[in-house]
Design a protein around this motif. Sequence first.
Motif, PDB file in Angstrom:
ATOM      1  N   MET A 193      48.089  30.765  37.162  1.00 18.18           N
ATOM      2  CA  MET A 193      47.159  29.977  36.364  1.00 18.18           C
ATOM      3  C   MET A 193      46.442  28.968  37.253  1.00 18.18           C
ATOM      4  SD  MET A 193      47.442  31.256  33.446  1.00 18.18           S
ATOM      5  CE  MET A 193      48.564  32.244  32.477  1.00 18.18           C
ATOM      6  N   LEU A 194      45.174  28.825  37.010  1.00 20.72           N
ATOM      7  CA  LEU A 194      44.398  27.871  37.808  1.00 20.72           C
ATOM      8  C   LEU A 194      44.560  26.480  37.240  1.00 20.72           C
ATOM      9  CD1 LEU A 194      41.059  29.774  38.304  1.00 20.72           C
ATOM     10  CD2 LEU A 194      42.858  29.429  39.968  1.00 20.72           C
ATOM     11  N   ARG A 195      44.703  25.498  38.073  1.00 17.55           N
ATOM     12  CA  ARG A 195      44.706  24.114  37.663  1.00 17.55           C
ATOM     13  C   ARG A 195      43.321  23.518  37.869  1.00 17.55           C
ATOM     14  NH1 ARG A 195      50.434  22.171  40.459  1.00 17.55           N
ATOM     15  NH2 ARG A 195      51.757  23.633  39.288  1.00 17.55           N
ATOM     16  N   GLN A 215      32.971  34.980  32.634  1.00 18.44           N
ATOM     17  CA  GLN A 215      32.952  33.788  33.487  1.00 18.44           C
ATOM     18  C   GLN A 215      33.291  34.139  34.933  1.00 18.44           C
ATOM     19  OE1 GLN A 215      35.751  31.465  31.251  1.00 18.44           O
ATOM     20  NE2 GLN A 215      34.199  30.559  29.930  1.00 18.44           N
ATOM     21  N   VAL A 216      34.254  35.029  35.122  1.00 17.77           N
ATOM     22  CA  VAL A 216      34.621  35.443  36.476  1.00 17.77           C
ATOM     23  C   VAL A 216      33.465  36.200  37.131  1.00 17.77           C
ATOM     24  CG1 VAL A 216      36.173  36.907  37.839  1.00 17.77           C
ATOM     25  CG2 VAL A 216      37.093  35.515  35.985  1.00 17.77           C
ATOM     26  N   VAL A 217      32.862  37.155  36.409  1.00 23.40           N
ATOM     27  CA  VAL A 217      31.786  37.960  36.988  1.00 23.40           C
ATOM     28  C   VAL A 217      30.550  37.120  37.254  1.00 23.40           C
ATOM     29  CG1 VAL A 217      30.295  39.954  36.662  1.00 23.40           C
ATOM     30  CG2 VAL A 217      32.650  40.052  35.888  1.00 23.40           C
ATOM     31  N   GLU A 218      30.199  36.235  36.328  1.00 27.51           N
ATOM     32  CA  GLU A 218      29.019  35.401  36.533  1.00 27.51           C
ATOM     33  C   GLU A 218      29.200  34.477  37.741  1.00 27.51           C
ATOM     34  OE1 GLU A 218      25.994  35.384  35.129  1.00 27.51           O
ATOM     35  OE2 GLU A 218      26.581  37.171  34.004  1.00 27.51           O
ATOM     36  N   SER A 219      30.411  33.984  37.948  1.00 27.39           N
ATOM     37  CA  SER A 219      30.691  33.154  39.113  1.00 27.39           C
ATOM     38  C   SER A 219      30.579  33.981  40.389  1.00 27.39           C
ATOM     39  CB  SER A 219      32.083  32.536  39.004  1.00 27.39           C
ATOM     40  OG  SER A 219      32.162  31.671  37.887  1.00 27.39           O
ATOM     41  N   ALA A 220      31.047  35.234  40.345  1.00 27.29           N
ATOM     42  CA  ALA A 220      30.922  36.116  41.504  1.00 27.29           C
ATOM     43  C   ALA A 220      29.447  36.414  41.801  1.00 27.29           C
ATOM     44  CB  ALA A 220      31.682  37.413  41.257  1.00 27.29           C
ATOM     45  N   ILE A 221      28.659  36.612  40.758  1.00 25.16           N
ATOM     46  CA  ILE A 221      27.221  36.863  40.945  1.00 25.16           C
ATOM     47  C   ILE A 221      26.568  35.690  41.666  1.00 25.16           C
ATOM     48  CG2 ILE A 221      25.013  37.077  39.717  1.00 25.16           C
ATOM     49  CD1 ILE A 221      26.525  38.749  37.610  1.00 25.16           C
ATOM     50  N   PHE A 222      26.972  34.476  41.307  1.00 20.84           N
ATOM     51  CA  PHE A 222      26.432  33.294  41.984  1.00 20.84           C
ATOM     52  C   PHE A 222      26.808  33.303  43.467  1.00 20.84           C
ATOM     53  CE2 PHE A 222      26.633  28.899  43.443  1.00 20.84           C
ATOM     54  CZ  PHE A 222      25.376  28.429  43.080  1.00 20.84           C
ATOM     55  N   ILE A 223      28.035  33.687  43.783  1.00 17.95           N
ATOM     56  CA  ILE A 223      28.485  33.739  45.174  1.00 17.95           C
ATOM     57  C   ILE A 223      27.699  34.790  45.958  1.00 17.95           C
ATOM     58  CG2 ILE A 223      30.437  34.320  46.682  1.00 17.95           C
ATOM     59  CD1 ILE A 223      30.647  31.572  45.429  1.00 17.95           C
ATOM     60  N   TYR A 224      27.414  35.917  45.336  1.00 13.73           N
ATOM     61  CA  TYR A 224      26.674  36.980  46.019  1.00 13.73           C
ATOM     62  C   TYR A 224      25.198  36.654  46.193  1.00 13.73           C
ATOM     63  CZ  TYR A 224      30.468  40.351  46.348  1.00 13.73           C
ATOM     64  OH  TYR A 224      31.641  41.004  46.708  1.00 13.73           O
ATOM     65  N   LYS A 233      36.028  27.706  31.601  1.00 12.78           N
ATOM     66  CA  LYS A 233      36.040  26.620  30.620  1.00 12.78           C
ATOM     67  C   LYS A 233      37.480  26.241  30.323  1.00 12.78           C
ATOM     68  CE  LYS A 233      31.666  27.875  28.392  1.00 12.78           C
ATOM     69  NZ  LYS A 233      31.036  28.319  27.139  1.00 12.78           N
ATOM     70  N   ASP A 234      38.335  27.243  30.206  1.00 11.74           N
ATOM     71  CA  ASP A 234      39.757  27.031  30.022  1.00 11.74           C
ATOM     72  C   ASP A 234      40.450  27.491  31.300  1.00 11.74           C
ATOM     73  OD1 ASP A 234      42.397  26.990  29.395  1.00 11.74           O
ATOM     74  OD2 ASP A 234      42.233  28.236  27.602  1.00 11.74           O
ATOM     75  N   PRO A 235      40.982  26.558  32.118  1.00 13.67           N
ATOM     76  CA  PRO A 235      41.582  26.941  33.392  1.00 13.67           C
ATOM     77  C   PRO A 235      42.679  27.989  33.260  1.00 13.67           C
ATOM     78  CG  PRO A 235      41.337  24.559  33.249  1.00 13.67           C
ATOM     79  CD  PRO A 235      41.040  25.106  31.890  1.00 13.67           C
ATOM     80  N   LYS A 236      43.338  28.038  32.101  1.00  9.35           N
ATOM     81  CA  LYS A 236      44.437  28.971  31.935  1.00  9.35           C
ATOM     82  C   LYS A 236      43.974  30.352  31.496  1.00  9.35           C
ATOM     83  CE  LYS A 236      47.855  25.397  30.813  1.00  9.35           C
ATOM     84  NZ  LYS A 236      48.871  24.953  29.826  1.00  9.35           N
ATOM     85  N   ASN A 237      42.792  30.434  30.899  1.00  9.59           N
ATOM     86  CA  ASN A 237      42.332  31.702  30.347  1.00  9.59           C
ATOM     87  C   ASN A 237      40.846  31.935  30.640  1.00  9.59           C
ATOM     88  OD1 ASN A 237      44.819  32.558  28.741  1.00  9.59           O
ATOM     89  ND2 ASN A 237      44.430  30.531  27.871  1.00  9.59           N
TER      90      ASN A 237
END
Length: 301
Positions: A1-3, A77-86, A68-72
Motif C-alpha cells: 500500500m502506498l503512503r 489513475q495508474v495509466v493516466e499517471s504513466a501517460i504523463f511520464i511517457y 486519490k485514495d493511497p490504498k486503492n
Amino acid sequence: MLRLNKTLAVVCSILIGFALYASGAPAATADQSQIPAPPADSQKAKKTSAPADSQKAKKNEKTPKIEKDPKNPTAEQVVESAIFIYGSRPILTQIRRNGVERGRIIRSTPEGKTEESTYERRFVRGESSEKDKIRIDQKMPSMEYSLIFGEGRLWGLINGAAFTPRQDAVNAFLSQHRHSIDALLRYKENGTTPNLVGREKQKGLDLYVLDLVDKEKQKTRYYLSVKSLHVLWLEYEEAPSPGATPLKYSRRFFDYRYAQSTLVPYRSVLLEDGKETQETRIFTVTYGVKFDNSVFQNPEA
C-alpha cells in the motif's frame, strides 16, 4: 500500500526529473538498477531536441495525482499517471502523429541459429490503432522486403511487386501492434478499458499489474514499476497457428530514453514460453516526419 509521503515523493520526483530534462541535464531513470546497461552500439542513437511547443504543452498540463485514495488506486489513475511520464497525452498526440524508426532485429530460429536484419519503420497514426498506417522495410543478407498495414489489412512488397505474407509473418506483425506499450497509452482512443489486477513484488520490484482487453478480445497484461511508472514488461497468449496450442509471450523493455520529449525503450526482448526468440534495438527514432500516401499504398490496388 502506498503512503502519502511516498505519493508526494513520486510526484516530486516526476517534477524534478522533468525540470532536469527541460534544462538540458539528463534525467535519471528510476529503475535503471534493474535494467542492464545497453550495448555500445545502442548508445549511438541519435539525440533529438524537444521542440518549444511540446515543452509548453507539457507545462500547461497539470501533474496528475497518482492516487486519490493511497490504498486503492484505480486502473485509470495508474495509466493516466504513466501517460504523463511517457510525455503526457497532448505531447504524445502532437509529437507522435507520424515518424520513422530505424534499428536492428536479431531472431533465434528453431534450429538454434540467429538471423539478423536491419529495419526502417514508418508510420502515420489514425484516430485509433486499427486506423494506423505502418510500413516496415526489412533488409536481410539474402533479401529485402516490406510489410505494410493500412485500412485494416496487411500485405507485402518485394522488388516492387505485392505479395501475400505468410500467416506467421502476419501474426507476428499484428501481435506487435496489438500487444504494445502504445496500445496502453492510447487506451481511450482505442475504446478499451484497463483493469487493475493488483500490486505485487517480483525479484525486488514493486509492480502495478494491469490488464487491457481490445475489441477483438485480445488480452495484454502489463507490469508497471510503482517507482517510475515505466512499463517493464507485458505478457499475452496466442496460438502460433490456427488450432495450435496457445503460447505464452513476454516482451521486456530496457534502456528507456527521451526522444523529442517522449519516453522510448530503445531495447526490447521477446520471449516465447520463457525462451528468448527476438531482440530489437532502436538506433534512431524521429517524430514529425511526413510521408507521401503512396508509401502505404498497394501498387496492385
